[in-house]
Structure formats: C-alpha cells, structure tokens
Write a protein that holds these residues in place. Sequence first.
Motif, short mmCIF file in Angstrom:
data_model
loop_
_atom_site.label_atom_id
_atom_site.label_comp_id
_atom_site.label_asym_id
_atom_site.label_seq_id
_atom_site.Cartn_x
_atom_site.Cartn_y
_atom_site.Cartn_z
N TYR A 217 37.63 44.13 46.02
CA TYR A 217 38.61 45.19 46.30
C TYR A 217 39.16 44.98 47.71
CZ TYR A 217 37.08 47.79 42.16
OH TYR A 217 36.80 48.16 40.88
N ASP A 311 46.65 61.95 27.85
CA ASP A 311 46.25 60.67 27.30
C ASP A 311 46.29 60.80 25.77
OD1 ASP A 311 44.92 57.98 28.22
OD2 ASP A 311 43.80 58.63 26.45
N ASP A 313 44.51 59.25 23.63
CA ASP A 313 43.22 58.98 22.98
C ASP A 313 42.09 59.86 23.50
OD1 ASP A 313 43.99 56.51 21.37
OD2 ASP A 313 44.65 55.97 23.38
N HIS A 319 47.71 61.78 32.61
CA HIS A 319 48.39 60.84 33.49
C HIS A 319 49.48 61.58 34.26
CE1 HIS A 319 46.67 57.37 31.26
NE2 HIS A 319 46.75 58.19 30.24
N ARG B 152 39.26 49.99 25.38
CA ARG B 152 40.20 50.88 26.04
C ARG B 152 41.04 50.13 27.06
NH1 ARG B 152 39.17 56.59 29.23
NH2 ARG B 152 41.27 57.24 28.74
N ILE B 154 44.14 50.93 30.14
CA ILE B 154 45.07 51.79 30.88
C ILE B 154 45.90 50.86 31.76
CG2 ILE B 154 45.31 53.60 32.63
CD1 ILE B 154 42.69 54.79 31.60
N LEU B 237 42.44 51.11 18.99
CA LEU B 237 42.35 50.81 20.42
C LEU B 237 42.89 51.98 21.24
CD1 LEU B 237 41.83 48.61 22.65
CD2 LEU B 237 44.24 48.01 22.41
N ALA B 238 42.11 52.45 22.21
CA ALA B 238 42.59 53.49 23.13
C ALA B 238 43.45 52.80 24.18
CB ALA B 238 41.41 54.20 23.78
N ILE B 239 44.71 53.21 24.27
CA ILE B 239 45.59 52.52 25.22
C ILE B 239 46.66 53.48 25.75
CG2 ILE B 239 46.78 51.51 23.21
CD1 ILE B 239 47.70 49.24 25.11
N ALA B 240 46.83 53.46 27.06
CA ALA B 240 47.83 54.31 27.71
C ALA B 240 48.63 53.47 28.69
CB ALA B 240 47.14 55.44 28.45
N ALA B 241 49.90 53.83 28.88
CA ALA B 241 50.77 53.05 29.76
C ALA B 241 51.63 53.98 30.61
CB ALA B 241 51.66 52.13 28.94
N TYR B 257 43.59 48.12 33.48
CA TYR B 257 42.17 48.47 33.38
C TYR B 257 41.75 48.25 31.93
CZ TYR B 257 37.99 51.30 32.80
OH TYR B 257 36.72 51.73 32.49
N GLU B 259 38.41 48.16 29.21
CA GLU B 259 36.99 48.47 28.96
C GLU B 259 36.54 47.67 27.75
OE1 GLU B 259 36.52 52.80 30.26
OE2 GLU B 259 35.48 52.73 28.33
N ASP B 311 34.94 47.55 37.58
CA ASP B 311 35.01 48.96 37.93
C ASP B 311 33.72 49.31 38.67
OD1 ASP B 311 36.71 51.50 37.24
OD2 ASP B 311 34.62 52.10 37.00
N ASN B 314 31.95 52.10 35.98
CA ASN B 314 31.73 51.81 34.57
C ASN B 314 31.40 50.32 34.41
OD1 ASN B 314 32.05 51.15 31.81
ND2 ASN B 314 33.38 52.94 31.51
N HIS B 319 39.20 45.66 36.17
CA HIS B 319 40.59 45.79 36.59
C HIS B 319 41.15 44.40 36.85
CE1 HIS B 319 40.01 50.16 37.38
NE2 HIS B 319 38.79 49.79 37.67
#
Lengths: 348, 348
Positions: A217, A311, A313, A319, B152, B154, B237-241, B257, B259, B311, B314, B319
């Motif tokens: 990081y 979100d 899911d 967000h 997952r 993001i 699949l859990a996915i957000a954008a 990100y 998982e 991460d 987790n 990332h």
Amino acid sequence: MAEKTAFTIAVVGATGAVGQKIVQLLEKKDIPIKQLKLLSSQRSAGKKVFFANREITVEEAVPESFEDVDIALFSAGGSVSKKLAPEAVKRGAVVVDNTSAYRLDKDVPLVVPEVNEQDLQSHNGIIANPNCSTIQMVATLKPIQEAFGLKRVIVSTYQAVSGSGNEACDELEEQTKQYVNGEDMTAELLPVKGDEKHLPIAFNALPQIDVFQDNGYTFEEMKMINESKKILHDDALAIAATCVRLPIFTSHAESVYAEVEENGLSVKDIQNTLGNADGVVLEDDPQTQTYPTPLSAAEKEEVFAGRVRKDLDNDNGFHFWVVSDNLMKGAALNTIQIAERLIQNKWL
Amino acid sequence: MAEKTAFTIAVVGATGAVGQKIVQLLEKKDIPIKQLKLLSSQRSAGKKVFFANREITVEEAVPESFEDVDIALFSAGGSVSKKLAPEAVKRGAVVVDNTSAYRLDKDVPLVVPEVNEQDLQSHNGIIANPNCSTIQMVATLKPIQEAFGLKRVIVSTYQAVSGSGNEACDELEEQTKQYVNGEDMTAELLPVKGDEKHLPIAFNALPQIDVFQDNGYTFEEMKMINESKKILHDDALAIAATCVRLPIFTSHAESVYAEVEENGLSVKDIQNTLGNADGVVLEDDPQTQTYPTPLSAAEKEEVFAGRVRKDLDNDNGFHFWVVSDNLMKGAALNTIQIAERLIQNKWL
C-alpha cells in the motif's frame, strides 16, 4: 487571569499551497486576531503577504518565533513540525499541525470538528489535522456510523494535484501547455518528489500517492486507513483504500463503498443521514443529473455527497461519491475550524 | 464447397473512433482480405480512407451493402446495429457488433476470446463485443475465477473520453485550450450527448457515464455488472461498479477489489495468475514504482495489471489496478480477434 479576547496566531509554511489558503481564510473567519505572524523556511522568508489590507513580511521560522504565540498553524511538512511544534508548545502555544508527523501519536487528538470535536479536550499542546482524503470521507462515514453502525469501507480516490502543493499544480499546468503546443511532456515531480521515477500527470492517472510501504500500500492509502480508524474510534473497522492522482487542480473525489450494521435500510435512509450531517451537503438526484464534481466543489467549504445507491448483492452495502475542496475542508479550513472550536470551548 | 481463403469484410461506422482503429488494425492483422467495404451514415459517406496503400471511398450503409460480405464489423451505435445487423445476417454475413444492442440477448454470444472463446460456437450470425470497461476487467477476473473461484467484485473506473467517441476527444482538447488561453470552458457533449446537462471534463471528474437507470446506477455501470456475469458464466457473482469519466484521452483504468473462494492465498499467487494469463501483462513492483498508467498502456494491445495487494481485513480479498487502451483491446482489437478466432476455428 482575564480571559483572552484576541489571539496571536502564527502560520508556519505561510507561502505554501495550504498556508496561503489559511491566511485567506483567517481574513474571513471569526477568530479575533491580535497579531498574525507568517513564518516559512529561510528560502521564502522576506516575501510580503497582504492580510486585512496590511502588508506582513514573512519571517524564517525559528524556535523563538513562537514567543507569545497563542495558536500556531503548521503546514510546512513533517520534518518542520517534528522540529518546531515542540518548541512552540514549550513557549505556551497550542499547535494545529497539518502534516502526518503526529497524527497517529496516541497523545495527539486527530480531529475533524464535525466528527470528533470532543477529542480536542485531551490535547497536550498539539492537535493533528487529518489527511485531506481522510477528512472528507470521515465527514460522511461518521453520521452513517452513528445512525446505523459501520462494518466495512472500501474507497477508491480521485485526487487533485494541489494535494502535492503548488509545484504539482505548476507541473500539471506546464504539461498541459506542452501538450497544447505539440511538445513532449516533461515530468520532474509527480507522483512523489523524492522517488526515482517521475511520470506525466496531464491526461494520465497515477496509482501512487506518496511512497510505497512494505505491505504494497502507499503511505496515502495507509493514512486513510489508520486515520479513519482513529477518528471514528473503531480499530476493528474493516477499511481498504486505493489512492489515485489525476489531472485535476482542485478537489478530491472518492468512490466509497460502506457496509452498515443495520439491516433493511433504503437509499433514502442513507441520503437523509448524509443530507442532515453537519458540514455535508447532499447533491443527489439522478433524474436531474445532480451530483458533485471536483469543479463544482472547488472553493466551497462543505463536503458534497451524491450517487447514493444500494449494492445489488449485499443488503447492508451502499455506494456513494464524495467530493470536497482538498485545500479547504481537506486542509486549511479544517485547521481553522479546529482553532475556532478550541477558542469557543475555551480548550486552548 | 471449397474452403474460403480470403474474406470480404465490411466495417460499419468506419469514420468513427472505433471504426478508424479497426481499419488501422486490419492492415496489421492476419485476416486475409478479399475486399474491404467501408460503410457509414449518409453524413460521412464519400469520405476517402487509405487502406493498404489504396484509397477506399466510404459508402452509406444500407441493407444491400452486405451482399457477399463474409464478416461485418459494426460500431456505429446501437440503433444502426438494431436496424442493419439482421440485414447483414440475412445476406449471409457474420456480424461482430461493438454496440450494446445485442450484448445481453441470450442467443448472442458475448465474447472476449481469451476468456470465453468457446461461446463463439453457439452464434446465430451475431456476436457481441463487450463494453470496453468490461473487457479489460474480465480479462483479469477470468484467470482468478478459474484458479481460485470468484465470489465478489467491487470496481471503480477511471475512464478516458475516447470511450465517448471522437467528439468527446475534441471537447476535452477544446476545453484544455480554453483553459490555457484563460477562457471559460464550454461544455456541450459530456457526460452524455442527449442528456440535459453538460459539464466540463477538463480538470474534472464526472461520475456519470451513459444515462441513469431506475436503480440509480448508470447504464455503463449496469453494463459492467451484467456483461461480466454473462462472460464469466456466473449469474450469482456479486459485482458492483462505479464508473467515472476523466480528462484522459486514451485508456481506461480500474481499481478492482476481488474476493476469491480459496483461502490463504498470497499476493504472489494472484500476481502469478495474472502474469500467466493470456492477453494480460503484469506490471507490478512497488520497489521500482512499476505499475501501468493510461499513458503507458495507450496504443498497446494487452491488458496491464499492477498494484496487487491483499485486503488488510479479509484474507480472501485482493485489490489491484487494471489498465488497457479502450479503443484497442476495449473495442477494435477485441472485435478483430473475434473475427480471427471465427476464421481460425472455422466457426463462421
């Protein structure tokens, strides 16, 4: 002893990007000033700065500069703070420090007044001002934490060059002109002054702000992570950050994912919480393309939030998008607000 | 019937940002061309384009244009594809469509050759090319999914204006010149041509790409979500954008990100998987400030990945940062690669 009604204020780093902004804001704000001392490195000493229609000569910051100073506002880099903040405290001043020098020191409160004003009471002469990207994020996370509990945060930032000082603004300006004139772009500063490689920022995105740590990081990312935990008083908060520098002069933006404790919340619940939060302005209406941008937030005092959505899911995940002027609330303004609260609460 | 050894190729939208890139790439790539037909709207018809040292006149695209065409490469907007792709198929052509018109149609394969080449076999005359921001992300997610399982995602994007076509590049260029000349910036196109408000993109960040959907997400964000599920064959699949347009001419970047299912993985495991993936180049060494940027990826064919880190909370979360030229792998190159695989596999 009679209560003080006017204060001697010192600004250390008065000719830098944040210092200049502090001087501008002191003219507009409510701190009664008996005397203003503008201090800098030897290199910048002798410069003249206008304040309240009067010319003030910038002096070199030395330990003796802080005699009779009530409040010293430092933003001249970590090494200057390390050297001179204790000297200021020794002479009776309270220091508000804009650098990362003392932020994680357990005897130093790290404060965003809207979030953790009470922490100011435990100061031992030094109060730390958080990193710019942290301040605007915790301003939105705190009301959510308070209302619904906060479990997890993942943030990706969109940061302005002014966070790296006036020189970085000059570099973006210069590269932009070179592009327009059909010349090759020269890079001599960003992403990090002291690092080996320098990369163009104009029309580019640099996934490095500050130096890399052993865990992969960057220091900026670790600042966001560690400072947020301290300010929100939650060492167990799961939080990750990716920090990116962009060809933007002013205002940082952040794409924030926040997971709350409480189940069954709606977008409206989060919007209302943000909209009612101290220092936060909700600009969020997809139907009218209403959302904050770096240009719309520049020169403003507040933290702006928009694009709140659930979100798809995770029922506890939301967000949103946070924008604020990184030199104002992200630095100079928060510093001055800390000084104001110290005075108002008689916590000097 | 004798096997074809050379093909008649039509490029629809030949004068647009992606169409021009397709024509350039066809000169360099391995598709044996019998005839190249360059098609466009009535407005652009008559323009001359050089191809293999020969001048080709752009013709207006009409149903009859597709007589004797083997492969038609469409990138002239969704409405043109809706109208003319079936006409091309009716006349025996196989269509590779660069628009969103057919991407989620269950009878249309949505393909990134390195990821799901086998899906090409089930085509019914039309193959869809995914959205630019989707292509580069799934190129990195697929090897991770295959090796470790994927739970997952993001993603926050950093997208170039060329994704909105040549006009958007002109707008960024114009606003940049206005800034350098000390003039006010005029905005007439971005974030979305047909929307009510237009906002400056120069020195700004616009958290809107394409129009808003009823759920508060933009169409671009929903494209990334839905297309990724289809290409990765995982509806669960859990996915957000979060998709953001930036003052960058070429190459999209993404802060991802991911998982994974498998426990106990190291950064090295993910790095090796990405580094060995088809079409992906790992550029990842914090010690030497090695990571991809939009400028470094421009004009290149591959997808570049870097900044892989674990991460901090987790154990299954990682990332990373993905960059690719949005007109190359994100559009024109992937289209041509689909055509190449159709020919090589005799799946036309």
